[in-house]
Structures are given as structure tokens and as C-alpha cells.
Scaffold this motif. Structure first.
Motif, PDB file in Angstrom:
ATOM      1  N   TYR A  29       0.803  -1.233   0.000  1.00 27.65           N
ATOM      2  CA  TYR A  29       0.000   0.000   0.000  1.00 27.65           C
ATOM      3  C   TYR A  29       0.830   1.274   0.000  1.00 27.65           C
ATOM      4  CZ  TYR A  29      -0.059  -1.744   4.887  1.00 27.65           C
ATOM      5  OH  TYR A  29       0.243  -2.324   6.092  1.00 27.65           O
ATOM      6  N   TYR A  30       2.143   1.136  -0.076  1.00 28.81           N
ATOM      7  CA  TYR A  30       3.008   2.314  -0.209  1.00 28.81           C
ATOM      8  C   TYR A  30       3.267   2.681  -1.676  1.00 28.81           C
ATOM      9  CZ  TYR A  30       4.038   1.902   4.775  1.00 28.81           C
ATOM     10  OH  TYR A  30       3.930   1.856   6.143  1.00 28.81           O
ATOM     11  N   PHE A  31       2.777   1.873  -2.617  1.00 26.89           N
ATOM     12  CA  PHE A  31       3.068   2.085  -4.032  1.00 26.89           C
ATOM     13  C   PHE A  31       1.919   2.745  -4.778  1.00 26.89           C
ATOM     14  CE2 PHE A  31       5.585  -1.906  -3.201  1.00 26.89           C
ATOM     15  CZ  PHE A  31       6.824  -1.281  -3.221  1.00 26.89           C
ATOM     16  N   ASP A  32       2.267   3.599  -5.751  1.00 27.36           N
ATOM     17  CA  ASP A  32       1.253   4.140  -6.650  1.00 27.36           C
ATOM     18  C   ASP A  32       0.832   3.055  -7.638  1.00 27.36           C
ATOM     19  OD1 ASP A  32       3.198   4.024  -8.679  1.00 27.36           O
ATOM     20  OD2 ASP A  32       3.632   6.172  -8.582  1.00 27.36           O
ATOM     21  N   ASP A  33      -0.100   3.392  -8.527  1.00 26.72           N
ATOM     22  CA  ASP A  33      -0.662   2.379  -9.425  1.00 26.72           C
ATOM     23  C   ASP A  33       0.405   1.697 -10.278  1.00 26.72           C
ATOM     24  OD1 ASP A  33      -3.119   3.083  -8.414  1.00 26.72           O
ATOM     25  OD2 ASP A  33      -3.806   4.133 -10.213  1.00 26.72           O
ATOM     26  N   ASP A  40      -0.496   7.942   5.586  1.00 24.87           N
ATOM     27  CA  ASP A  40       0.732   7.785   4.806  1.00 24.87           C
ATOM     28  C   ASP A  40       0.636   6.695   3.741  1.00 24.87           C
ATOM     29  OD1 ASP A  40       2.036   9.785   6.269  1.00 24.87           O
ATOM     30  OD2 ASP A  40       2.579   8.355   7.838  1.00 24.87           O
ATOM     31  N   HIS A  41      -0.447   5.933   3.734  1.00 26.24           N
ATOM     32  CA  HIS A  41      -0.603   4.885   2.730  1.00 26.24           C
ATOM     33  C   HIS A  41      -1.244   5.438   1.469  1.00 26.24           C
ATOM     34  CE1 HIS A  41      -0.641   1.410   5.921  1.00 26.24           C
ATOM     35  NE2 HIS A  41       0.512   2.039   5.851  1.00 26.24           N
ATOM     36  N   VAL A  42      -0.807   4.950   0.337  1.00 26.39           N
ATOM     37  CA  VAL A  42      -1.371   5.370  -0.947  1.00 26.39           C
ATOM     38  C   VAL A  42      -2.760   4.774  -1.146  1.00 26.39           C
ATOM     39  CG1 VAL A  42      -1.042   5.288  -3.459  1.00 26.39           C
ATOM     40  CG2 VAL A  42       0.932   5.610  -1.945  1.00 26.39           C
ATOM     41  N   ARG A  43      -2.983   3.585  -0.605  1.00 26.69           N
ATOM     42  CA  ARG A  43      -4.256   2.866  -0.767  1.00 26.69           C
ATOM     43  C   ARG A  43      -4.478   1.992   0.462  1.00 26.69           C
ATOM     44  NH1 ARG A  43      -3.753   1.393  -5.763  1.00 26.69           N
ATOM     45  NH2 ARG A  43      -1.712   2.391  -5.977  1.00 26.69           N
ATOM     46  N   SER A  44      -5.640   1.381   0.554  1.00 28.19           N
ATOM     47  CA  SER A  44      -5.972   0.546   1.706  1.00 28.19           C
ATOM     48  C   SER A  44      -5.434  -0.876   1.529  1.00 28.19           C
ATOM     49  CB  SER A  44      -7.489   0.492   1.897  1.00 28.19           C
ATOM     50  OG  SER A  44      -8.097  -0.279   0.864  1.00 28.19           O
TER      51      SER A  44
END
Length: 203
Positions: A116-120, A151-155
Motif C-alpha cells: 500500500y506504499y506504491f502508486d498504481d 501515509d498509505h497510498v491505498r488501503s
């Protein structure tokens, strides 16, 4: 955007164990459940990107012939080396995915509290390289926190939906709690998954 490496450097510069991996019962229990979810008694070569201070790495060393553990934060990588110093089958390297990726095939890839730290684009790259680096019938273990984190990009739930959509992987274990998701996938090129009981001749 993908969380910058300086974020993790800052976290470890201010604390030996910023997420309480060593001290929290939650983390101790989650590691035990992660190891219990592995359906094979023994694995050959394992890869753990984002190994943090190496506590899960040490557990993996007891079930794998070789463990390659990568960590981007210098302080965390140093602690991981200290944590696993007695395990001759562990190699800890300072490196970050997906900008880098190890050569060769793996029987087990562990994606714990990482995706969840990464973008698409980076998430897609990690998942694609994970699948392509699996040996025949190789295994992916994924474990992620489910509560919102700024701080997470996504869940964590979104991460596991993305993992479920990767072609060529078959889910063999699913553990769902309010706090985290734990799933085990197997490469479909190994044939139909066989249960632990069947593999042991119990059924």
C-alpha cells in the motif's frame, strides 16, 4: 505517488522499532499466523522485499533453504542483518522494489505490510514481477493492515483486490480480521493446489 524512501529513513532514524514489531503482541501474533499459513513444511528459495528489522525474516529462515531479504532504509537493513546474523541461509541487502528486482526464481515471495506504499504503476510492476519470478507452483504470502493510514497510498483491502486480479495465481488461504488481511496464493502452473491434509496422506 509511491511513498518516498526518505519517509522510512526518517521513521527509523527516530526509533529502533517505529512500528513496534518487536514489542507489540499484535505483531508477534501476526508473524505467527503468517508462518502458520504457509502450506509447505519447507521452501527452497524465498524473497522478502521490505523486510524492516528482520523479525519475520528470521522466522522464514527456519522454513526456507535460502532467504533473500531486501530493505530500503539503511538503519532497518542494518538491524535486519544483526537480527539474522546467526542464520547462514539469510542474505539481507539494502534495495528497493520495483526499481530493482532480484534475478532467478523463488519458491516463496513474502509481501508483508508493503504494497500500500506504491502508486498504481509501481504496484502493478511489483505484482507483475512477483508473478514472473515464481518458480513452478511457487507461493505468494501477502499480509496487510486494513485500517486507514494517512501515509498509505491505498488501503490494505485494495491491495488484496489487486493481488487477486493477477493472472496465473490461485488463492489457497484467506484469513480476514478487522485489523488485517492475510492471503496465500499459488502459481497455477503447478497444477491444482493440494491441501495440507491431502499432501500428508490424511485424506
Amino acid at each position: 505517488m509511491t511513498v518516498d524512501g526518505s519517509y522510512f529513513d526518517a521513521m527509523y532514524s527516530s526509533s529502533d522499532d517505529p512500528w513496534g514489531f518487536r514489542t507489540r503482541w499484535y505483531e508477534q501474533r501476526k508473524r505467527a499466523l503468517s508462518m502458520a499459513a504457509l502450506t509447505r513444511e519447507r521452501y527452497g528459495r524465498a524473497f522478502e522485499p521490505g523486510c524492516a528489522i528482520g523479525l519475520l525474516t528470521g522466522d522464514l529462515a527456519s522454513r526456507c533453504d535460502q532467504v533473500l531479504a531486501w530493505e530500503g532504509a539503511a538503519e532497518a537493513a542494518s538491524r535486519a542483518r544483526e537480527e539474522t546474523a546467526a542464520a547462514r541461509n539469510v542474505l539481507v541487502r539494502r534495495a528497493r522494489v520495483p526499481a530493482e528486482w532480484p534475478e532467478g526464481r523463488f519458491d516463496l515471495v513474502v509481501l508483508s505490510e508493503l504494497l500500500y506504499y506504491f502508486d498504481d504503476a509501481d504496484l502493478a510492476a511489483v505484482l507483475d514481477r512477483t508473478r514472473k519470478s515464481l518458480g513452478r507452483g511457487g507461493t505468494v504470502l501477502a499480509v496487510h493492515w486494513r485500517h486507514p493510514v494517512p501515509d498509505h497510498v491505498r488501503s490494505g483491502d485494495d491491495v488484496h483486490l489487486a493481488l487477486a486480479a493477477v493472472p496465473g495465481l490461485v488463492r489457497v488461504v484467506e484469513h480476514v480480521e478487522e485489523d488485517f488481511l492475510l492471503e496465500l496464493y499459488r502459481a497455477a502452473d503447478g497444477g491444482e493446489p493440494v491441501s495440507v491434509a491431502r499432501a500428508g496422506g490424511l485424506v
